[in-house]
Design a protein around this motif. Structure first.
Motif, PDB file in Angstrom:
ATOM      1  N   ARG A 365     -30.347   9.654 -15.145  1.00 52.56           N
ATOM      2  CA  ARG A 365     -29.263   8.830 -14.603  1.00 52.56           C
ATOM      3  C   ARG A 365     -27.973   9.015 -15.404  1.00 52.56           C
ATOM      4  NH1 ARG A 365     -32.855   3.290 -13.535  1.00 52.56           N
ATOM      5  NH2 ARG A 365     -33.796   4.016 -11.554  1.00 52.56           N
ATOM      6  N   ALA A 366     -28.101   9.146 -16.716  1.00 53.34           N
ATOM      7  CA  ALA A 366     -26.905   9.367 -17.543  1.00 53.34           C
ATOM      8  C   ALA A 366     -26.271  10.707 -17.205  1.00 53.34           C
ATOM      9  CB  ALA A 366     -27.288   9.314 -19.019  1.00 53.34           C
ATOM     10  N   LEU A 367     -27.096  11.734 -17.018  1.00 50.46           N
ATOM     11  CA  LEU A 367     -26.561  13.052 -16.668  1.00 50.46           C
ATOM     12  C   LEU A 367     -25.950  13.051 -15.270  1.00 50.46           C
ATOM     13  CD1 LEU A 367     -29.328  15.355 -18.144  1.00 50.46           C
ATOM     14  CD2 LEU A 367     -26.936  15.253 -18.864  1.00 50.46           C
ATOM     15  N   ALA A 368     -26.532  12.266 -14.355  1.00 47.66           N
ATOM     16  CA  ALA A 368     -25.950  12.171 -13.007  1.00 47.66           C
ATOM     17  C   ALA A 368     -24.549  11.570 -13.077  1.00 47.66           C
ATOM     18  CB  ALA A 368     -26.852  11.319 -12.114  1.00 47.66           C
ATOM     19  N   THR A 369     -24.374  10.553 -13.916  1.00 50.22           N
ATOM     20  CA  THR A 369     -23.049   9.960 -14.111  1.00 50.22           C
ATOM     21  C   THR A 369     -22.084  10.969 -14.731  1.00 50.22           C
ATOM     22  OG1 THR A 369     -24.059   7.787 -14.411  1.00 50.22           O
ATOM     23  CG2 THR A 369     -21.794   8.065 -15.195  1.00 50.22           C
ATOM     24  N   SER A 370     -22.598  11.737 -15.704  1.00 50.61           N
ATOM     25  CA  SER A 370     -21.762  12.753 -16.353  1.00 50.61           C
ATOM     26  C   SER A 370     -21.330  13.821 -15.364  1.00 50.61           C
ATOM     27  CB  SER A 370     -22.526  13.376 -17.515  1.00 50.61           C
ATOM     28  OG  SER A 370     -21.787  14.416 -18.115  1.00 50.61           O
ATOM     29  N   VAL A 371     -22.235  14.244 -14.487  1.00 53.36           N
ATOM     30  CA  VAL A 371     -21.888  15.262 -13.486  1.00 53.36           C
ATOM     31  C   VAL A 371     -20.806  14.745 -12.551  1.00 53.36           C
ATOM     32  CG1 VAL A 371     -22.776  16.512 -11.478  1.00 53.36           C
ATOM     33  CG2 VAL A 371     -24.099  16.452 -13.588  1.00 53.36           C
ATOM     34  N   GLU A 372     -20.902  13.474 -12.162  1.00 55.10           N
ATOM     35  CA  GLU A 372     -19.872  12.894 -11.284  1.00 55.10           C
ATOM     36  C   GLU A 372     -18.507  12.923 -11.961  1.00 55.10           C
ATOM     37  OE1 GLU A 372     -21.157   9.010 -10.216  1.00 55.10           O
ATOM     38  OE2 GLU A 372     -22.824   9.711  -8.964  1.00 55.10           O
ATOM     39  N   GLN A 373     -18.474  12.583 -13.240  1.00 53.36           N
ATOM     40  CA  GLN A 373     -17.198  12.590 -13.971  1.00 53.36           C
ATOM     41  C   GLN A 373     -16.645  14.000 -14.112  1.00 53.36           C
ATOM     42  OE1 GLN A 373     -18.267  10.657 -17.614  1.00 53.36           O
ATOM     43  NE2 GLN A 373     -18.170   8.579 -16.741  1.00 53.36           N
ATOM     44  N   LEU A 374     -17.528  14.957 -14.442  1.00 54.39           N
ATOM     45  CA  LEU A 374     -17.068  16.349 -14.567  1.00 54.39           C
ATOM     46  C   LEU A 374     -16.617  16.904 -13.238  1.00 54.39           C
ATOM     47  CD1 LEU A 374     -19.758  17.779 -17.030  1.00 54.39           C
ATOM     48  CD2 LEU A 374     -17.341  17.313 -17.508  1.00 54.39           C
ATOM     49  N   GLN A 375     -17.255  16.460 -12.147  1.00 57.54           N
ATOM     50  CA  GLN A 375     -16.843  16.911 -10.821  1.00 57.54           C
ATOM     51  C   GLN A 375     -15.406  16.473 -10.529  1.00 57.54           C
ATOM     52  OE1 GLN A 375     -18.775  18.774  -8.417  1.00 57.54           O
ATOM     53  NE2 GLN A 375     -16.724  18.944  -7.534  1.00 57.54           N
ATOM     54  N   LYS A 376     -15.079  15.259 -10.923  1.00 60.25           N
ATOM     55  CA  LYS A 376     -13.710  14.771 -10.731  1.00 60.25           C
ATOM     56  C   LYS A 376     -12.728  15.582 -11.571  1.00 60.25           C
ATOM     57  CE  LYS A 376     -15.173  10.025  -9.725  1.00 60.25           C
ATOM     58  NZ  LYS A 376     -15.149   8.609 -10.181  1.00 60.25           N
ATOM     59  N   TYR A 378     -13.157  18.640 -12.547  1.00 58.27           N
ATOM     60  CA  TYR A 378     -13.088  19.985 -11.958  1.00 58.27           C
ATOM     61  C   TYR A 378     -12.165  19.985 -10.742  1.00 58.27           C
ATOM     62  CZ  TYR A 378     -14.520  24.197  -9.455  1.00 58.27           C
ATOM     63  OH  TYR A 378     -14.536  25.389  -8.772  1.00 58.27           O
ATOM     64  N   ASP A 379     -12.273  18.916  -9.937  1.00 55.12           N
ATOM     65  CA  ASP A 379     -11.404  18.831  -8.764  1.00 55.12           C
ATOM     66  C   ASP A 379      -9.938  18.742  -9.171  1.00 55.12           C
ATOM     67  OD1 ASP A 379     -13.642  18.902  -7.157  1.00 55.12           O
ATOM     68  OD2 ASP A 379     -13.787  16.710  -6.962  1.00 55.12           O
ATOM     69  N   LEU A 380      -9.697  18.172 -10.361  1.00 53.05           N
ATOM     70  CA  LEU A 380      -8.315  18.077 -10.859  1.00 53.05           C
ATOM     71  C   LEU A 380      -7.879  19.335 -11.594  1.00 53.05           C
ATOM     72  CD1 LEU A 380      -8.386  14.398 -12.206  1.00 53.05           C
ATOM     73  CD2 LEU A 380      -7.291  15.230 -10.110  1.00 53.05           C
ATOM     74  N   GLY A 381      -8.816  20.275 -11.776  1.00 57.83           N
ATOM     75  CA  GLY A 381      -8.494  21.530 -12.435  1.00 57.83           C
ATOM     76  C   GLY A 381      -8.479  21.454 -13.940  1.00 57.83           C
ATOM     77  N   GLU A 382      -9.091  20.431 -14.510  1.00 63.69           N
ATOM     78  CA  GLU A 382      -9.061  20.262 -15.955  1.00 63.69           C
ATOM     79  C   GLU A 382     -10.232  20.932 -16.667  1.00 63.69           C
ATOM     80  OE1 GLU A 382      -8.046  16.544 -17.490  1.00 63.69           O
ATOM     81  OE2 GLU A 382      -6.547  16.122 -15.965  1.00 63.69           O
ATOM     82  N   ILE A 383     -11.281  21.285 -15.938  1.00 65.04           N
ATOM     83  CA  ILE A 383     -12.388  22.056 -16.518  1.00 65.04           C
ATOM     84  C   ILE A 383     -12.702  23.215 -15.583  1.00 65.04           C
ATOM     85  CG2 ILE A 383     -13.393  20.058 -17.707  1.00 65.04           C
ATOM     86  CD1 ILE A 383     -15.540  20.033 -15.489  1.00 65.04           C
ATOM     87  N   LYS A 384     -13.406  24.215 -16.130  1.00 62.20           N
ATOM     88  CA  LYS A 384     -13.759  25.375 -15.338  1.00 62.20           C
ATOM     89  C   LYS A 384     -15.146  25.210 -14.715  1.00 62.20           C
ATOM     90  CE  LYS A 384     -10.880  28.634 -17.892  1.00 62.20           C
ATOM     91  NZ  LYS A 384     -10.829  29.904 -18.670  1.00 62.20           N
ATOM     92  N   LEU A 385     -15.424  26.069 -13.757  1.00 63.15           N
ATOM     93  CA  LEU A 385     -16.689  25.986 -13.016  1.00 63.15           C
ATOM     94  C   LEU A 385     -17.919  26.164 -13.903  1.00 63.15           C
ATOM     95  CD1 LEU A 385     -18.201  25.707 -10.346  1.00 63.15           C
ATOM     96  CD2 LEU A 385     -17.849  28.161  -9.953  1.00 63.15           C
ATOM     97  N   PRO A 386     -17.948  27.108 -14.864  1.00 66.83           N
ATOM     98  CA  PRO A 386     -19.154  27.251 -15.696  1.00 66.83           C
ATOM     99  C   PRO A 386     -19.547  25.970 -16.417  1.00 66.83           C
ATOM    100  CG  PRO A 386     -17.760  29.177 -15.945  1.00 66.83           C
ATOM    101  CD  PRO A 386     -16.968  28.194 -15.136  1.00 66.83           C
ATOM    102  N   GLU A 387     -18.544  25.195 -16.847  1.00 64.72           N
ATOM    103  CA  GLU A 387     -18.852  23.937 -17.543  1.00 64.72           C
ATOM    104  C   GLU A 387     -19.490  22.942 -16.581  1.00 64.72           C
ATOM    105  OE1 GLU A 387     -16.596  20.556 -20.288  1.00 64.72           O
ATOM    106  OE2 GLU A 387     -15.506  22.330 -19.570  1.00 64.72           O
ATOM    107  N   LEU A 388     -18.975  22.851 -15.359  1.00 65.08           N
ATOM    108  CA  LEU A 388     -19.560  21.966 -14.356  1.00 65.08           C
ATOM    109  C   LEU A 388     -20.951  22.444 -13.964  1.00 65.08           C
ATOM    110  CD1 LEU A 388     -19.384  19.647 -12.311  1.00 65.08           C
ATOM    111  CD2 LEU A 388     -18.208  21.227 -10.734  1.00 65.08           C
TER     112      LEU A 388
END
Length: 426
Positions: A365-376, A378-388
């Motif tokens: 559940r903690a990782l699911a929350t983390s993925v949601e945050q990283l997805q946001k 990524y959508d803003l262009g602040e992280i790259k795809l490999p990290e997501l």
């Protein structure tokens, strides 16, 4: 005298059982098996666990064999303990020089003064009870194994669905990273990781599909269904959350275990068999009556006979029965100790499995929350795809680990539940 012999033969043969042949017609048996399987499934591909249990209790070959064994013991016990049939002997002699014919008829009856028939009756009753409890134990083990197999199938369904979704997601990630690598926006190392990850997921999906098929074929076999009904699926889905552990059955409850009762009954049969062999060292009384026609005179008189135990005294059979009783005693104690060990061990394993399962669920559940945050991000262009992609894969890995822990916990709970005689009687 001839009339008496004929009457005796008629009486002895009148109540005899007759042989009835029962040849096996495999074609007819297979047709009936297929029809029964189709009727029980009623054309449905998805069935509940309780429906599958009902089918298995009806069709499983091992259960039916145990029931037939119990029925055989019941029939044997019904006719055990009978006295030996009376005997009848006749003699006829011709005195050639005097042209005289002499004859005699001697009926006899063995009187079981040592009580062996009554002991044999008790032996048969003990074996009847042992086979009954063996049948109950076979049903208990079967139901536990079937429930565990259903759990594994349900977990495999969820894992296979998660694997396919993750594989499709990884394929999209690989295609995007390949394009970015050509544009020089990601490193070769990231490109290799994404490509290898997709290849590994593809292999895992194939392996899980093979396991899924194997489990379903095993389920059909355990249910005793015809191969034409092998497309059945389990209707219930895996529950959410972590099931609570169940308490271990106490020693008092385990005394009612079918496995223990079967061994105790078999030991009781061994005790009676030893008593029977000891009784056989004593003389058996045989009473008789003789009618003779000798030289024109009719003669009658009683007779008595018995064996004299001088050196045999049935010692070989007594030694064998004594040793067999000791073996059965050891087997009974071994079953009792194993039941106590199972209850203690399963409970300890279950507590640990429940702890691990809750820990894995929290991480998932903690990782699911983390993925949601990283997805946001990524959508803003602040992280790259490999990290997501790394975060997504870590979440997937933890979810698979949680499902493995959940499967183990449910299997332990099932074993503990069916180890409890009160649960199996419901």
């Amino acid at each position: 005298m001839a009339a008496m012999l004929c009457l005796g033969m008629a009486l002895s043969l009148g109540g005899c059982a007759l042989y009835t042949p029962q040849p096996i017609d495999l074609k007819r048996e297979t047709t009936a098996w297929k029809k029964l399987s189709l009727d029980l499934c009623a054309g449905r591909r998805r069935m509940g666990v309780q429906e599958l249990q009902r089918i298995g209790l009806l069709l499983n070959p091992e259960l039916n064999k145990a029931r037939l064994t119990c029925a055989r013991s019941t029939a044997v016990a019904e006719f055990s303990g009978l006295w030996d049939d009376p005997g009848l002997s006749a003699e006829l002699e011709r005195v050639l020089q005097e042209h005289i014919t002499n004859g005699s008829v001697s009926p006899s009856l063995s009187v079981p003064v040592t009580g062996i028939p009554a002991i044999s009756k008790r032996v048969a009753e003990q074996y009847k009870e042992a086979d009954y409890w063996n049948m109950r134990e076979t049903e208990r083990v079967y139901m536990a194994e079937l429930d565990i197999l259903c759990t594994r199938v349900q977990v495999t369904h969820v894992k296979l669905d998660a694997l396919k979704k993750r594989k499709n997601q990884a394929e999209q990630e690989k295609d995007k990273v390949t394009e970015l690598y050509r544009l020089g926006e990601v490193s070769f190392a990231d490109f290799q990781v994404m490509t290898r990850r997709f290849s590994d997921l593809l292999s895992e999906v194939q392996e899980m599909e093979r396991e899924h098929l194997r489990q379903h074929l095993e389920l059909v076999t355990k249910l005793g269904l015809h191969p034409d009904v092998r497309e059945i699926e389990i209707a219930e889905k895996l529950e959410r959350g972590v099931p609570a552990m169940v308490p271990a059955p106490s020693a008092e409850l385990l005394l009612e275990s079918p496995a223990l009762k079967a061994k105790l009954a078999a030991y009781g049969a061994g005790e009676e068999e030893l008593r029977r062999e000891i009784r056989r060292q004593y003389p058996q009384l045989q009473l008789g009556f003789k009618y003779a026609h000798d030289g024109g005179n009719d003669k009658i008189g009683p007779g008595i006979g018995f064996n004299i135990p001088l050196w045999n005294r049935n010692r070989e059979a007594i030694a064998g029965a004594t040793g067999e009783r000791e073996i059965r005693k050891q087997e009974t104690l071994a079953v009792w100790r194993d039941l106590l060990m199972q209850a203690s061990t399963l409970f300890d394993r279950g507590q640990l499995a429940e702890t691990h399962c809750r820990e894995e669920l929290a991480r998932t559940r903690a990782l699911a929350t983390s993925v949601e945050q990283l997805q946001k991000l990524y959508d803003l262009g602040e992280i790259k795809l490999p990290e997501l992609a790394d975060a997504r894969h870590e979440h997937f890995t933890r979810r698979i680990s949680y499902l493995d822990c959940l499967s183990q916990l449910r299997e332990i709970r099932t074993k503990l539940l069916y180890l409890n005689p009160q649960f199996t009687e419901k």
